[in-house]
Design an enzyme around this catalytic site. Structure first.
Site, PDB file in Angstrom:
ATOM      1  N   ARG A  89      24.740  90.942  47.945  1.00 18.94           N
ATOM      2  CA  ARG A  89      24.060  91.374  49.170  1.00 18.94           C
ATOM      3  C   ARG A  89      22.677  91.950  48.934  1.00 18.94           C
ATOM      4  O   ARG A  89      21.737  91.639  49.676  1.00 18.94           O
ATOM      5  CB  ARG A  89      24.905  92.427  49.900  1.00 18.94           C
ATOM      6  N   THR A  90      22.553  92.803  47.952  1.00 21.95           N
ATOM      7  CA  THR A  90      21.247  93.439  47.736  1.00 21.95           C
ATOM      8  C   THR A  90      20.213  92.374  47.395  1.00 21.95           C
ATOM      9  O   THR A  90      19.114  92.354  47.953  1.00 21.95           O
ATOM     10  CB  THR A  90      21.336  94.494  46.619  1.00 21.95           C
ATOM     11  N   LYS A 118      14.492  86.122  23.127  1.00 20.08           N
ATOM     12  CA  LYS A 118      13.704  85.981  21.891  1.00 20.08           C
ATOM     13  C   LYS A 118      13.291  87.333  21.332  1.00 20.08           C
ATOM     14  O   LYS A 118      12.501  87.407  20.407  1.00 20.08           O
ATOM     15  CB  LYS A 118      12.433  85.176  22.178  1.00 20.08           C
ATOM     16  N   ARG A 139      16.929  95.590  39.678  1.00 24.82           N
ATOM     17  CA  ARG A 139      18.224  96.244  39.471  1.00 24.82           C
ATOM     18  C   ARG A 139      18.468  96.261  37.972  1.00 24.82           C
ATOM     19  O   ARG A 139      18.300  95.233  37.309  1.00 24.82           O
ATOM     20  CB  ARG A 139      19.321  95.473  40.199  1.00 24.82           C
ATOM     21  N   HIS A 172      20.809 104.179  44.336  1.00 24.03           N
ATOM     22  CA  HIS A 172      20.674 102.913  45.066  1.00 24.03           C
ATOM     23  C   HIS A 172      19.984 103.257  46.398  1.00 24.03           C
ATOM     24  O   HIS A 172      20.599 103.243  47.460  1.00 24.03           O
ATOM     25  CB  HIS A 172      22.055 102.301  45.286  1.00 24.03           C
TER      26      HIS A 172
HETATM   27  C1  NCD Z   1      27.086  98.440  45.409  1.00 29.17           C
HETATM   28  C2  NCD Z   1      26.295  98.566  44.148  1.00 29.17           C
HETATM   29  O1  NCD Z   1      25.898  97.576  43.529  1.00 29.17           O
HETATM   30  O2  NCD Z   1      26.017  99.695  43.799  1.00 29.17           O
HETATM   31  N1  NCD Z   1      26.920  97.250  46.062  1.00 29.17           N
HETATM   32  C3  NCD Z   1      25.807  97.051  46.842  1.00 29.17           C
HETATM   33  O3  NCD Z   1      24.688  97.042  46.389  1.00 29.17           O
HETATM   34  N2  NCD Z   1      26.008  96.889  48.161  1.00 29.17           N
HETATM   35  C4  NCD Z   1      28.474  98.929  45.308  1.00 29.17           C
HETATM   36  C5  NCD Z   1      29.393  98.386  44.260  1.00 29.17           C
HETATM   37  O4  NCD Z   1      29.018  97.633  43.387  1.00 29.17           O
HETATM   38  O5  NCD Z   1      30.559  98.747  44.333  1.00 29.17           O
END
Ligand code: NCD
Length: 361
Positions: A89-90, A118, A139, A172
Protein backbone atom coordinates in the site's frame (compact mmCIF):
# COMPACT_ATOMS: atom_id res chain seq x y z
CA UNK A 1 14.00 26.47 -5.09
CA UNK A 2 16.10 24.62 -2.52
CA UNK A 3 17.22 27.83 -0.81
CA UNK A 4 16.44 28.01 2.87
CA UNK A 5 17.28 24.42 3.74
CA UNK A 6 18.37 24.53 7.40
CA UNK A 7 19.93 21.02 7.30
CA UNK A 8 22.71 22.62 5.24
CA UNK A 9 23.71 24.72 8.20
CA UNK A 10 24.48 21.99 10.73
CA UNK A 11 27.11 19.25 10.84
CA UNK A 12 25.99 15.63 11.12
CA UNK A 13 27.73 15.37 14.49
CA UNK A 14 25.90 18.42 15.85
CA UNK A 15 22.60 17.25 14.36
CA UNK A 16 22.86 13.93 16.17
CA UNK A 17 23.19 15.73 19.50
CA UNK A 18 19.74 17.31 19.05
CA UNK A 19 16.58 15.94 20.65
CA UNK A 20 13.73 14.88 18.36
CA UNK A 21 11.89 18.14 19.04
CA UNK A 22 14.99 20.18 18.28
CA UNK A 23 15.46 18.37 14.97
CA UNK A 24 12.01 19.11 13.59
CA UNK A 25 12.62 22.75 12.47
CA UNK A 26 15.51 21.54 10.32
CA UNK A 27 13.09 19.78 7.98
CA UNK A 28 10.97 22.81 7.19
CA UNK A 29 11.17 25.17 4.26
CA UNK A 30 8.98 28.30 4.41
CA UNK A 31 6.99 26.69 7.21
CA UNK A 32 6.19 23.64 5.05
CA UNK A 33 7.63 20.15 5.33
CA UNK A 34 10.61 19.83 3.00
CA UNK A 35 11.83 16.51 4.37
CA UNK A 36 9.21 14.32 6.06
CA UNK A 37 11.18 12.11 8.44
CA UNK A 38 9.19 11.51 11.61
CA UNK A 39 5.76 12.28 13.01
CA UNK A 40 7.08 14.54 15.79
CA UNK A 41 7.84 17.20 13.17
CA UNK A 42 4.11 17.78 12.51
CA UNK A 43 2.15 20.09 14.78
CA UNK A 44 -1.61 20.36 14.86
CA UNK A 45 -1.97 23.17 12.25
CA UNK A 46 0.22 21.22 9.83
CA UNK A 47 -1.77 18.00 10.32
CA UNK A 48 -5.03 19.90 9.80
CA UNK A 49 -3.66 21.67 6.75
CA UNK A 50 -2.64 18.38 5.12
CA UNK A 51 -6.11 16.93 5.82
CA UNK A 52 -7.79 19.98 4.29
CA UNK A 53 -5.56 19.78 1.25
CA UNK A 54 -6.25 16.05 0.83
CA UNK A 55 -10.00 16.73 0.79
CA UNK A 56 -9.63 19.58 -1.71
CA UNK A 57 -7.43 17.48 -3.97
CA UNK A 58 -9.81 14.53 -4.03
CA UNK A 59 -12.68 16.88 -4.86
CA UNK A 60 -10.72 18.46 -7.72
CA UNK A 61 -9.77 15.03 -9.06
CA UNK A 62 -13.42 14.10 -9.62
CA UNK A 63 -13.64 16.04 -12.89
CA UNK A 64 -11.64 15.71 -16.09
CA UNK A 65 -10.66 19.37 -15.99
CA UNK A 66 -9.62 19.05 -12.37
CA UNK A 67 -7.54 16.00 -13.13
CA UNK A 68 -5.84 17.88 -15.98
CA UNK A 69 -5.02 20.69 -13.57
CA UNK A 70 -3.53 18.25 -11.04
CA UNK A 71 -1.53 16.40 -13.67
CA UNK A 72 0.12 19.66 -14.64
CA UNK A 73 0.96 20.67 -11.09
CA UNK A 74 4.30 18.85 -10.79
CA UNK A 75 4.78 17.80 -14.40
CA UNK A 76 8.40 18.99 -14.39
CA UNK A 77 9.34 16.82 -11.37
CA UNK A 78 10.37 13.19 -11.12
CA UNK A 79 10.25 10.96 -8.04
CA UNK A 80 12.35 7.99 -7.02
CA UNK A 81 10.80 5.27 -4.88
CA UNK A 82 13.55 3.42 -3.02
CA UNK A 83 11.99 0.65 -0.95
CA UNK A 84 14.41 -1.79 0.61
CA UNK A 85 11.67 -3.39 2.74
CA UNK A 86 8.47 -5.05 1.50
CA UNK A 87 5.49 -2.80 0.81
CA UNK A 88 2.17 -2.96 -1.00
CA UNK A 89 0.00 0.00 0.00
CA UNK A 90 2.62 2.56 0.91
CA UNK A 91 4.49 1.96 -2.32
CA UNK A 92 1.42 1.95 -4.56
CA UNK A 93 -0.25 4.93 -2.93
CA UNK A 94 2.92 7.02 -3.19
CA UNK A 95 3.25 5.94 -6.79
CA UNK A 96 -0.41 6.81 -7.49
CA UNK A 97 0.01 10.16 -5.68
CA UNK A 98 2.93 11.02 -7.96
CA UNK A 99 0.83 10.09 -11.01
CA UNK A 100 -2.05 12.27 -9.86
CA UNK A 101 0.35 15.22 -9.72
CA UNK A 102 1.83 14.42 -13.14
CA UNK A 103 5.20 13.29 -11.80
CA UNK A 104 7.14 10.55 -13.50
CA UNK A 105 8.46 7.88 -11.15
CA UNK A 106 11.05 5.17 -11.04
CA UNK A 107 11.79 2.57 -8.41
CA UNK A 108 14.38 0.35 -6.78
CA UNK A 109 12.70 -2.25 -4.60
CA UNK A 110 15.32 -4.92 -4.55
CA UNK A 111 18.91 -3.96 -3.76
CA UNK A 112 19.98 -7.13 -5.59
CA UNK A 113 19.09 -5.43 -8.88
CA UNK A 114 21.11 -2.29 -8.08
CA UNK A 115 24.84 -1.72 -7.80
CA UNK A 116 24.57 -2.23 -4.04
CA UNK A 117 25.22 -5.86 -4.91
CA UNK A 118 28.61 -4.73 -6.27
CA UNK A 119 29.39 -3.21 -2.89
CA UNK A 120 28.15 0.34 -3.49
CA UNK A 121 27.10 1.99 -0.22
CA UNK A 122 23.47 2.98 0.38
CA UNK A 123 24.71 6.55 0.60
CA UNK A 124 26.25 6.46 -2.87
CA UNK A 125 23.15 4.76 -4.30
CA UNK A 126 20.93 7.47 -2.91
CA UNK A 127 23.23 10.19 -4.16
CA UNK A 128 22.87 8.63 -7.59
CA UNK A 129 19.06 8.73 -7.34
CA UNK A 130 19.20 12.42 -6.50
CA UNK A 131 21.12 13.04 -9.73
CA UNK A 132 18.13 11.90 -11.79
CA UNK A 133 15.15 12.67 -9.56
CA UNK A 134 13.66 15.60 -7.65
CA UNK A 135 12.10 13.69 -4.77
CA UNK A 136 13.23 10.62 -2.87
CA UNK A 137 10.57 8.45 -1.23
CA UNK A 138 12.26 5.76 0.82
CA UNK A 139 11.59 2.82 3.11
CA UNK A 140 14.49 1.29 4.97
CA UNK A 141 14.97 -1.22 7.82
CA UNK A 142 17.37 1.01 9.75
CA UNK A 143 16.06 3.56 12.23
CA UNK A 144 17.37 7.04 11.43
CA UNK A 145 18.65 6.14 7.96
CA UNK A 146 16.21 8.49 6.22
CA UNK A 147 17.48 11.33 8.43
CA UNK A 148 21.05 10.52 7.51
CA UNK A 149 20.14 10.60 3.81
CA UNK A 150 18.19 13.86 4.19
CA UNK A 151 21.23 15.45 5.80
CA UNK A 152 23.59 14.02 3.18
CA UNK A 153 21.50 15.22 0.24
CA UNK A 154 20.88 18.61 1.84
CA UNK A 155 24.63 19.01 1.87
CA UNK A 156 25.09 17.92 -1.74
CA UNK A 157 24.57 19.90 -4.94
CA UNK A 158 21.17 18.10 -5.39
CA UNK A 159 19.37 18.74 -2.09
CA UNK A 160 16.13 16.95 -3.00
CA UNK A 161 13.40 16.37 -0.38
CA UNK A 162 13.25 12.98 1.37
CA UNK A 163 9.95 11.36 2.42
CA UNK A 164 10.24 8.56 4.97
CA UNK A 165 7.90 5.74 3.94
CA UNK A 166 8.80 3.62 6.98
CA UNK A 167 12.05 3.43 8.95
CA UNK A 168 12.74 0.26 10.88
CA UNK A 169 10.43 -0.37 13.81
CA UNK A 170 10.59 3.32 14.62
CA UNK A 171 8.59 5.64 12.38
CA UNK A 172 6.02 5.76 9.59
CA UNK A 173 5.00 9.43 9.45
CA UNK A 174 2.86 9.36 6.31
CA UNK A 175 0.85 6.41 7.64
CA UNK A 176 0.21 8.48 10.78
CA UNK A 177 -1.00 11.38 8.64
CA UNK A 178 -3.44 9.17 6.74
CA UNK A 179 -4.62 7.67 10.01
CA UNK A 180 -5.29 11.18 11.35
CA UNK A 181 -7.15 12.01 8.16
CA UNK A 182 -9.28 8.88 8.57
CA UNK A 183 -10.05 9.77 12.20
CA UNK A 184 -10.87 13.34 11.25
CA UNK A 185 -13.27 12.27 8.49
CA UNK A 186 -14.88 9.60 10.65
CA UNK A 187 -15.56 12.05 13.49
CA UNK A 188 -16.30 15.07 11.32
CA UNK A 189 -19.89 15.31 12.59
CA UNK A 190 -18.99 14.13 16.05
CA UNK A 191 -16.63 16.78 17.42
CA UNK A 192 -13.50 15.83 15.47
CA UNK A 193 -10.51 14.12 17.04
CA UNK A 194 -10.56 16.14 20.29
CA UNK A 195 -11.79 14.14 23.28
CA UNK A 196 -11.69 10.77 21.50
CA UNK A 197 -10.55 7.52 23.14
CA UNK A 198 -8.38 5.32 20.95
CA UNK A 199 -7.16 1.79 21.69
CA UNK A 200 -3.97 0.50 20.09
CA UNK A 201 -3.88 -3.28 20.03
CA UNK A 202 -1.24 -5.86 19.14
CA UNK A 203 2.47 -5.30 18.60
CA UNK A 204 3.03 -1.83 19.99
CA UNK A 205 6.73 -2.38 20.69
CA UNK A 206 7.65 -2.72 17.03
CA UNK A 207 4.63 -1.23 15.29
CA UNK A 208 6.02 1.94 13.76
CA UNK A 209 2.57 3.11 12.67
CA UNK A 210 1.37 3.17 16.29
CA UNK A 211 4.46 5.05 17.46
CA UNK A 212 4.00 7.72 14.80
CA UNK A 213 0.24 8.04 15.27
CA UNK A 214 0.53 8.42 19.06
CA UNK A 215 2.98 11.28 18.47
CA UNK A 216 0.39 13.13 16.35
CA UNK A 217 -2.56 12.48 18.66
CA UNK A 218 -0.85 14.27 21.57
CA UNK A 219 -1.53 17.59 19.79
CA UNK A 220 -5.30 17.17 20.18
CA UNK A 221 -7.28 18.09 23.28
CA UNK A 222 -8.60 15.52 25.71
CA UNK A 223 -7.55 12.47 23.66
CA UNK A 224 -7.01 9.28 25.66
CA UNK A 225 -4.99 6.29 24.40
CA UNK A 226 -5.27 2.68 25.55
CA UNK A 227 -2.20 0.60 24.81
CA UNK A 228 -3.41 -2.99 24.75
CA UNK A 229 -0.74 -5.67 24.34
CA UNK A 230 1.04 -8.51 26.10
CA UNK A 231 3.91 -7.19 28.26
CA UNK A 232 6.50 -8.36 25.74
CA UNK A 233 4.98 -6.20 23.00
CA UNK A 234 3.97 -3.09 24.94
CA UNK A 235 4.54 0.46 23.74
CA UNK A 236 8.00 2.01 24.20
CA UNK A 237 8.71 4.25 27.17
CA UNK A 238 9.96 6.94 24.77
CA UNK A 239 6.43 7.30 23.36
CA UNK A 240 4.91 7.33 26.85
CA UNK A 241 7.37 10.06 27.85
CA UNK A 242 6.24 12.07 24.82
CA UNK A 243 2.59 11.71 25.87
CA UNK A 244 3.44 12.56 29.50
CA UNK A 245 5.19 15.73 28.39
CA UNK A 246 2.09 16.68 26.37
CA UNK A 247 -0.23 15.88 29.29
CA UNK A 248 -2.08 13.28 27.21
CA UNK A 249 -3.99 10.61 29.13
CA UNK A 250 -3.32 6.93 28.52
CA UNK A 251 -3.73 3.47 30.02
CA UNK A 252 -1.41 0.54 29.51
CA UNK A 253 -3.14 -2.83 29.80
CA UNK A 254 -2.96 -6.45 28.74
CA UNK A 255 -6.73 -6.94 28.87
CA UNK A 256 -8.45 -6.19 25.54
CA UNK A 257 -12.16 -7.05 26.03
CA UNK A 258 -12.98 -4.52 28.82
CA UNK A 259 -11.48 -1.74 26.67
CA UNK A 260 -13.69 -2.32 23.60
CA UNK A 261 -16.92 -0.73 24.96
CA UNK A 262 -15.01 2.34 26.19
CA UNK A 263 -13.44 3.59 22.97
CA UNK A 264 -14.24 5.63 19.86
CA UNK A 265 -11.61 3.90 17.73
CA UNK A 266 -9.69 0.64 17.84
CA UNK A 267 -6.39 0.54 15.98
CA UNK A 268 -5.46 -3.11 15.38
CA UNK A 269 -1.95 -4.16 14.38
CA UNK A 270 -0.06 -7.20 13.16
CA UNK A 271 2.63 -8.97 15.21
CA UNK A 272 5.82 -7.66 13.58
CA UNK A 273 7.72 -10.94 13.87
CA UNK A 274 10.13 -10.07 11.08
CA UNK A 275 12.11 -8.32 13.85
CA UNK A 276 12.32 -11.46 16.01
CA UNK A 277 15.79 -12.57 16.98
CA UNK A 278 14.84 -16.10 18.03
CA UNK A 279 11.19 -16.42 17.00
CA UNK A 280 10.24 -15.18 20.46
CA UNK A 281 7.05 -13.36 19.44
CA UNK A 282 6.04 -16.24 17.17
CA UNK A 283 5.89 -18.38 20.28
CA UNK A 284 3.53 -15.98 22.09
CA UNK A 285 -0.18 -16.73 22.00
CA UNK A 286 -1.62 -13.40 20.85
CA UNK A 287 -5.11 -14.66 20.02
CA UNK A 288 -6.57 -12.63 22.92
CA UNK A 289 -5.62 -9.56 20.86
CA UNK A 290 -7.72 -10.51 17.84
CA UNK A 291 -10.94 -8.66 16.97
CA UNK A 292 -13.73 -11.08 16.17
CA UNK A 293 -17.32 -10.82 14.93
CA UNK A 294 -18.46 -11.26 18.56
CA UNK A 295 -16.51 -8.16 19.53
CA UNK A 296 -18.67 -6.07 17.19
CA UNK A 297 -21.41 -6.33 19.82
CA UNK A 298 -19.12 -4.79 22.45
CA UNK A 299 -18.05 -1.89 20.24
CA UNK A 300 -20.05 1.37 20.58
CA UNK A 301 -22.25 2.07 17.51
CA UNK A 302 -20.32 5.23 16.54
CA UNK A 303 -16.84 3.71 17.01
CA UNK A 304 -14.51 2.72 14.18
CA UNK A 305 -12.03 -0.10 13.58
CA UNK A 306 -8.71 0.77 11.96
CA UNK A 307 -5.67 -1.21 10.81
CA UNK A 308 -2.64 -0.04 8.80
CA UNK A 309 -2.69 -3.42 7.00
CA UNK A 310 -1.40 -5.98 6.08
CA UNK A 311 -3.49 -8.04 8.48
CA UNK A 312 -3.17 -11.64 9.44
CA UNK A 313 -5.63 -13.19 11.89
CA UNK A 314 -6.05 -10.11 14.11
CA UNK A 315 -9.24 -9.02 12.35
CA UNK A 316 -11.67 -11.64 11.11
CA UNK A 317 -12.49 -10.80 7.43
CA UNK A 318 -16.19 -11.18 8.36
CA UNK A 319 -15.77 -7.90 10.31
CA UNK A 320 -15.11 -6.08 7.00
CA UNK A 321 -18.85 -5.94 6.25
CA UNK A 322 -19.57 -3.88 9.36
CA UNK A 323 -19.85 -0.15 8.53
CA UNK A 324 -17.51 0.60 11.43
CA UNK A 325 -14.63 -1.19 9.67
CA UNK A 326 -12.53 1.66 8.31
CA UNK A 327 -9.32 -0.03 7.15
CA UNK A 328 -10.14 -0.14 3.45
CA UNK A 329 -10.96 3.56 3.58
CA UNK A 330 -7.58 4.15 5.22
CA UNK A 331 -5.98 2.56 2.16
CA UNK A 332 -7.75 5.00 -0.16
CA UNK A 333 -7.16 7.99 2.15
CA UNK A 334 -3.45 7.25 2.03
CA UNK A 335 -3.29 8.14 -1.64
CA UNK A 336 -4.92 11.56 -1.09
CA UNK A 337 -2.87 12.42 1.97
CA UNK A 338 0.36 11.54 0.15
CA UNK A 339 -0.77 13.61 -2.84
CA UNK A 340 -1.39 16.56 -0.51
CA UNK A 341 1.96 16.12 1.24
CA UNK A 342 3.91 16.00 -2.03
CA UNK A 343 2.13 19.12 -3.33
CA UNK A 344 3.02 20.89 -0.09
CA UNK A 345 6.60 19.65 -0.19
CA UNK A 346 7.02 21.47 -3.50
CA UNK A 347 5.09 24.52 -2.29
CA UNK A 348 2.28 24.05 -4.83
CA UNK A 349 -0.50 23.71 -2.28
CA UNK A 350 -1.69 27.28 -2.75
CA UNK A 351 -2.44 26.49 -6.39
CA UNK A 352 -4.70 23.66 -5.19
CA UNK A 353 -6.45 26.12 -2.85
CA UNK A 354 -7.05 28.56 -5.70
CA UNK A 355 -8.42 25.90 -8.04
CA UNK A 356 -10.64 24.56 -5.29
CA UNK A 357 -11.99 28.03 -4.44
CA UNK A 358 -13.02 28.50 -8.09
CA UNK A 359 -14.60 25.05 -8.12
CA UNK A 360 -16.89 25.64 -5.16
CA UNK A 361 -17.76 29.23 -6.07
C1 NCD B 1 2.72 -1.16 8.03
C2 NCD B 1 4.20 -0.98 7.96
O1 NCD B 1 4.85 -1.30 6.96
O2 NCD B 1 4.72 -0.43 8.91
N1 NCD B 1 2.11 -1.24 6.81
C3 NCD B 1 1.84 -0.09 6.11
O3 NCD B 1 2.71 0.64 5.70
N2 NCD B 1 0.55 0.21 5.91
C4 NCD B 1 2.28 -2.15 9.04
C5 NCD B 1 2.82 -3.54 9.01
O4 NCD B 1 3.70 -3.89 8.26
O5 NCD B 1 2.30 -4.33 9.80
Amino acid sequence: MYRDNPLKRISWADYQQLSVDERAPYFLRKGKPNHTLFAQQFDRPLVERICELATRTRRIAKTRGGMRFLQDLLAEKRAMLYFSQPSTRTFLSFSAACQILGMQTNEVRDAATSSEIKGESHEDSVRTFSSYFDLLIMRHPTKGFAERIAWLLSNSERPVPVLNAGSGADQHPTQALLDMYTLQRSFEKNGGIDGKRIAFVGDLARGRTVRSLAALLRHFDGVKAYFVAPDELQIGTDILALLDAAGMAYEVTGDFRPVIPQVDAIYMTRIQDEWDQAQESRLLDTSAYHFTVDDLGLLPPHAIIMHPLPRRAEIDPAVDRDPRAMYWRQVRNGMWVRTALIAMTFDRDNEIDRYHADLIR
